[in-house]
Structures are given as C-alpha cells and as structure tokens.
Scaffold this motif. Sequence first.
Motif, PDB file in Angstrom:
ATOM      1  N   TRP A 109       0.830  -1.216   0.000  1.00 34.62           N
ATOM      2  CA  TRP A 109       0.000   0.000   0.000  1.00 34.62           C
ATOM      3  C   TRP A 109       0.859   1.258   0.000  1.00 34.62           C
ATOM      4  O   TRP A 109       0.623   2.176  -0.787  1.00 34.62           O
ATOM      5  N   SER A 243      -6.740  -3.718   1.268  1.00 31.00           N
ATOM      6  CA  SER A 243      -5.646  -2.768   1.094  1.00 31.00           C
ATOM      7  C   SER A 243      -4.411  -3.432   0.512  1.00 31.00           C
ATOM      8  O   SER A 243      -3.654  -2.804  -0.241  1.00 31.00           O
ATOM      9  N   SER A 246      -5.050  -4.080  -3.384  1.00 26.85           N
ATOM     10  CA  SER A 246      -5.631  -3.007  -4.202  1.00 26.85           C
ATOM     11  C   SER A 246      -4.799  -2.681  -5.436  1.00 26.85           C
ATOM     12  O   SER A 246      -5.339  -2.460  -6.526  1.00 26.85           O
ATOM     13  N   TYR A 296      -7.816   6.969  -1.525  1.00 25.94           N
ATOM     14  CA  TYR A 296      -8.071   5.529  -1.591  1.00 25.94           C
ATOM     15  C   TYR A 296      -9.523   5.213  -1.234  1.00 25.94           C
ATOM     16  O   TYR A 296     -10.177   4.398  -1.906  1.00 25.94           O
TER      17      TYR A 296
END
Length: 304
Positions: A109, A243, A246, A296
């Motif tokens: 992330w 997360s 992603s 996000y």
Amino acid sequence: MNLRQLPALNALRVFEAAARHESFSRAADELFVTHGAVSHQIRALEDELGTPLFLREGKRVRLTDVGCRYAKDVRAALISLADATREVREGQRARRLVVSSVSSFSARWITPRIGRFIERYPQIDLELLSTNVLTDFTRDDVDVGIRFGTGPYSDLHVEALLDEVSFPVCAPTFNGGALPKTPAELAACPRLLRSDDQMWRPWFQAAGLAGVPEPRRGVLYQDSSNLLQATIDGQGIAMVRRSIASHELTTGRLVRLFEIDAPSASSYWFVCPPPLLASARVQAFRAWLMEEVASYRAQITARP
C-alpha cells in the motif's frame, strides 16, 4: 597555525581522559583500551610536544604544571568539538523520518504511493521499516508507526486510518480462465493459506455457507507479499485484505471473486509519541498520508 602540526585527535582524547582521572588505568577503562596503549599514546604525545605532561611516581601519575595547563585547553577544545558535532547530528536527525509499518502494508500500500511524498518533500530523508514486530517508541528510533490491530494504544497519539475487509482473489488466467461462478465452488478449488490467519471461514459465513471449514492442507505463507505472488502466478485462490491487494486489482494482475466482504476486527492506525506530533517531518508525513487515505477511500467507494 598550520593544522597539520596538531597532534593526532586520538592522542588528545587519551591525554584528556588520563589528565581528568590522573590515572592511566582509569583512562584505559573509560576508552576500552589497555593500560599499555594509554601509556604509549601519552609517551608519544610528550615526545611530539617536547615536554613531559605527567610525573611518574611508581604506579601513580600526576600532571606537571605544563600538563595541567595543556589539559584545560585540550578539554575545552574537545568539548567545543563535541558540541559542534552534536548540533550537526541533531540537524541531520531533524530531516530524517523513520516510519514503521506492517510488512505487507508497507510493501503493497505505501510503496506504490510513496513517490508522491518524496517528490513533495525532497528535504526529508525517509526510512521505511517493514516489520511485524510492534514498535516500542521508548526504545526504538522510530517517529511514526502504522499499526494493524484493534487499538487503542496507550501513551501515544492515535488516529484511525482504514477499516479492512477481506475477499477472495485469483489470477485472471487461473484454471485457464474458467473462474468459479458461485461461492460454493470455491470450496473445491485450491485455496492458498496464511499461516497466522483464519480468513476463509468468516468469508464463507458472510456468503451464507457457514459449514465450509478452513483449508487444512497446502502451502502456508508467512508473508502476504509471497501469498499474493503465488496467487498472481496462478497457484490458487487467496483470501486477502483489500488494502494489500488493491494495487494488483487496479493493474489487472488479480481479479476479485464475488462482491462479498468479510469484515475484519482489526484496522490500520496512525500512531506516534505525542511530543513528536508537532515536528515538521511528522506533520508532513501525516498530511500526505491522510490525503492518500482519502483518495483511496474515494476509489473503493466509486469502484468496489
């Protein structure tokens, strides 16, 4: 004066310690060297200066008048040098930002986004510590932590960052592209495992299939990055946190199976010692991080 004519700095440090203690043995203990090494350095310094600095009286030594005057000047010079060095180091530390984060979150992330922070704050020297060991701010040289847990964390400034959910993913080429069409089909598919998680059963419960157990066989992956790579390589279907996956979902390296989420009891938290919160480097990182979190959240709201 020509600075090249100065005695060696190490000899002056040895002389200052020996003069302060009026003992070669205690100076040796302080400097973690032998008594003989101190005696040799002092003798070489006296030869270079052309005058005795100590009177030897058996096993005892005491400063000569010249040695006493020289010791005061040397001590003042070394203290001044130490102060100048400390100021330089403190200035360097003020530009250095140390951020500790869970390894998977750091790799999957933060890293894809961190370039924007570096471009915005080139004057900050960023150090990312990827670790699954909980940071002890009283012991570790860390400014900011990003923790994944239930919180709250006492004696720290704490702000919630992200809630988390889990869902199954696989490579688009898994099984020749013939992906499962119903959640029930997943039970018969090769499912990849995290050694420290029990993530499959809660998802099947959310899908209305409470009787499906956790997989009992297969490779156990300690690290989420390795688990994702195995999934990208088509080795099976993985249950992952949103997360962490992603970036791979955005790039198309992974696809999500079904619009069913398994909620997590843990969340991501921004933590730091309260005295550090006001520092420029921490404020800069916090501002950037909150912007990235807001972006996000907007992305996952617009694109489940």
